[in-house]
Write a protein that holds these residues in place. Structure first.
Motif, PDB file in Angstrom:
ATOM      1  N   TRP A 191       0.814  -1.228   0.000  1.00 52.28           N
ATOM      2  CA  TRP A 191       0.000   0.000   0.000  1.00 52.28           C
ATOM      3  C   TRP A 191       0.842   1.271   0.000  1.00 52.28           C
ATOM      4  O   TRP A 191       0.287   2.372  -0.048  1.00 52.28           O
ATOM      5  N   GLY A 192       2.152   1.148   0.119  1.00 48.46           N
ATOM      6  CA  GLY A 192       3.012   2.326   0.136  1.00 48.46           C
ATOM      7  C   GLY A 192       3.184   2.955   1.510  1.00 48.46           C
ATOM      8  O   GLY A 192       3.529   4.131   1.618  1.00 48.46           O
ATOM      9  N   TRP A 193       2.960   2.159   2.562  1.00 43.04           N
ATOM     10  CA  TRP A 193       3.176   2.627   3.929  1.00 43.04           C
ATOM     11  C   TRP A 193       4.572   2.173   4.355  1.00 43.04           C
ATOM     12  O   TRP A 193       4.832   0.969   4.464  1.00 43.04           O
ATOM     13  N   PRO A 194       5.501   3.060   4.642  1.00 40.62           N
ATOM     14  CA  PRO A 194       6.888   2.650   4.868  1.00 40.62           C
ATOM     15  C   PRO A 194       7.199   2.107   6.254  1.00 40.62           C
ATOM     16  O   PRO A 194       8.158   1.341   6.412  1.00 40.62           O
ATOM     17  N   LEU A 195       6.436   2.495   7.277  1.00 37.63           N
ATOM     18  CA  LEU A 195       6.761   2.162   8.665  1.00 37.63           C
ATOM     19  C   LEU A 195       5.540   1.676   9.408  1.00 37.63           C
ATOM     20  O   LEU A 195       4.414   2.009   9.050  1.00 37.63           O
ATOM     21  N   PHE A 196       5.776   0.904  10.477  1.00 37.68           N
ATOM     22  CA  PHE A 196       4.748   0.764  11.506  1.00 37.68           C
ATOM     23  C   PHE A 196       5.419   0.721  12.870  1.00 37.68           C
ATOM     24  O   PHE A 196       6.559   0.276  13.018  1.00 37.68           O
ATOM     25  N   ASP A 197       4.699   1.204  13.849  1.00 42.28           N
ATOM     26  CA  ASP A 197       5.222   1.412  15.190  1.00 42.28           C
ATOM     27  C   ASP A 197       5.110   0.144  16.020  1.00 42.28           C
ATOM     28  O   ASP A 197       4.094  -0.548  15.974  1.00 42.28           O
ATOM     29  N   ALA A 198       6.160  -0.149  16.794  1.00 41.77           N
ATOM     30  CA  ALA A 198       6.128  -1.276  17.731  1.00 41.77           C
ATOM     31  C   ALA A 198       6.412  -0.814  19.159  1.00 41.77           C
ATOM     32  O   ALA A 198       6.644  -1.638  20.048  1.00 41.77           O
ATOM     33  N   GLN A 199       6.460   0.500  19.355  1.00 40.10           N
ATOM     34  CA  GLN A 199       6.535   1.137  20.672  1.00 40.10           C
ATOM     35  C   GLN A 199       7.866   0.933  21.393  1.00 40.10           C
ATOM     36  O   GLN A 199       8.768   1.756  21.301  1.00 40.10           O
TER      37      GLN A 199
END
Length: 254
Positions: A191-199
């Motif tokens: 989808w073109g989302w480069p990051l996701f947070d894992a805190q």
């Protein structure tokens, strides 16, 4: 820097203090109090802040430094697990049973942990986020079961713009959470989302390819991503169904 966390006013629309004011000890504690209303939670995530507290405590709000994130092309599955995955009959889907995922995350036993930080109030708050299309579950299902499948792993989190903020994950069968994590990364990358947070970092997340960003780096990145166009709404159709076996050959870049 303030030596005490900021006391949030009752107004759910009131702004948070800048995340840069978070304490060094305990790392990232920024504010205390307030509520878990939908506008307050969305405002928090948009500014790199999340709630984390135990039953009997007031609501505590955090923005740790450094921040643990995954690059969506950077999840690394162990070689032995990949070999097993090629023969897997599991499938991955999204938003079919958010409530089951969050309640399992809340109650599944975890090594070295007593009780849960996912209180009843947290469950209800994230169910409300889900009803409004802001919170999502990734579900790993064993399709070999006669009843049409059961959850063997999953995770949930909050999406704003093109940024996903992971909250918790679980495995009911060995490797279930790894598959959920890899499937999330695969879809977000498409989808073109480069990051996701894992805190917050731990050895398990780092072994799967998580990286650390300083708070300024993290806040700078999400300031752009949360404003990119990606409408809220359930992911059931958008995510589709992904055979877990296909993830065995998805390799991290670089």
């Amino acid at each position: 820097m303030s030596q005490h966390p900021f006391l949030l006013p009752a107004d759910p629309g009131a702004p948070f203090p800048p995340a840069e004011r978070a304490l060094r000890q305990p790392d990232g504690l920024l504010a205390i109090g307030g509520d878990l209303s939908l506008p307050r939670l969305l405002n928090a995530y948009r500014h790199g802040i999340f709630p984390w507290y135990s039953g009997g405590q007031p609501i505590l709000w955090w923005s740790p430094d450094p921040r643990t994130v995954f690059r969506t092309d950077g999840v690394r599955l162990p070689s032995r697990f990949r070999r097993t995955l090629r023969k897997s009959g599991w499938t991955v889907r999204a938003d079919h049973d958010f409530e089951a995922v969050i309640r399992t995350c809340a109650h599944i036993p975890r090594e070295g942990q007593q009780g849960t930080w996912i209180t009843d109030a947290m469950v209800e708050a994230y169910l409300e986020l889900h009803r409004h299309g802001h919170a999502h579950s990734i579900e790993v299902v064993d399709d070999s079961m006669a009843d049409g499948g059961r959850l063997v792993g999953g995770l949930y989190g909050v999406a704003i713009g093109r940024m996903f903020f992971g909250e918790s994950m679980f495995s009911a069968e060995s490797g279930g959470s790894k598959v959920a994590l890899a499937a999330l990364a695969h879809r977000l990358h498409d989808w073109g989302w480069p990051l996701f947070d894992a805190q917050v970092e731990n050895d398990h997340l780092l072994s799967l390819g998580a990286v650390l960003l300083s708070r300024p780096e993290f806040l700078s990145a999400i300031a752009v991503l949360v404003d990119l166009d990606s409408p809220a709404g359930h992911w059931r159709e958008r995510f589709g169904t992904l055979p877990a076996s296909t993830l065995a050959d998805v390799r991290p870049s670089g």
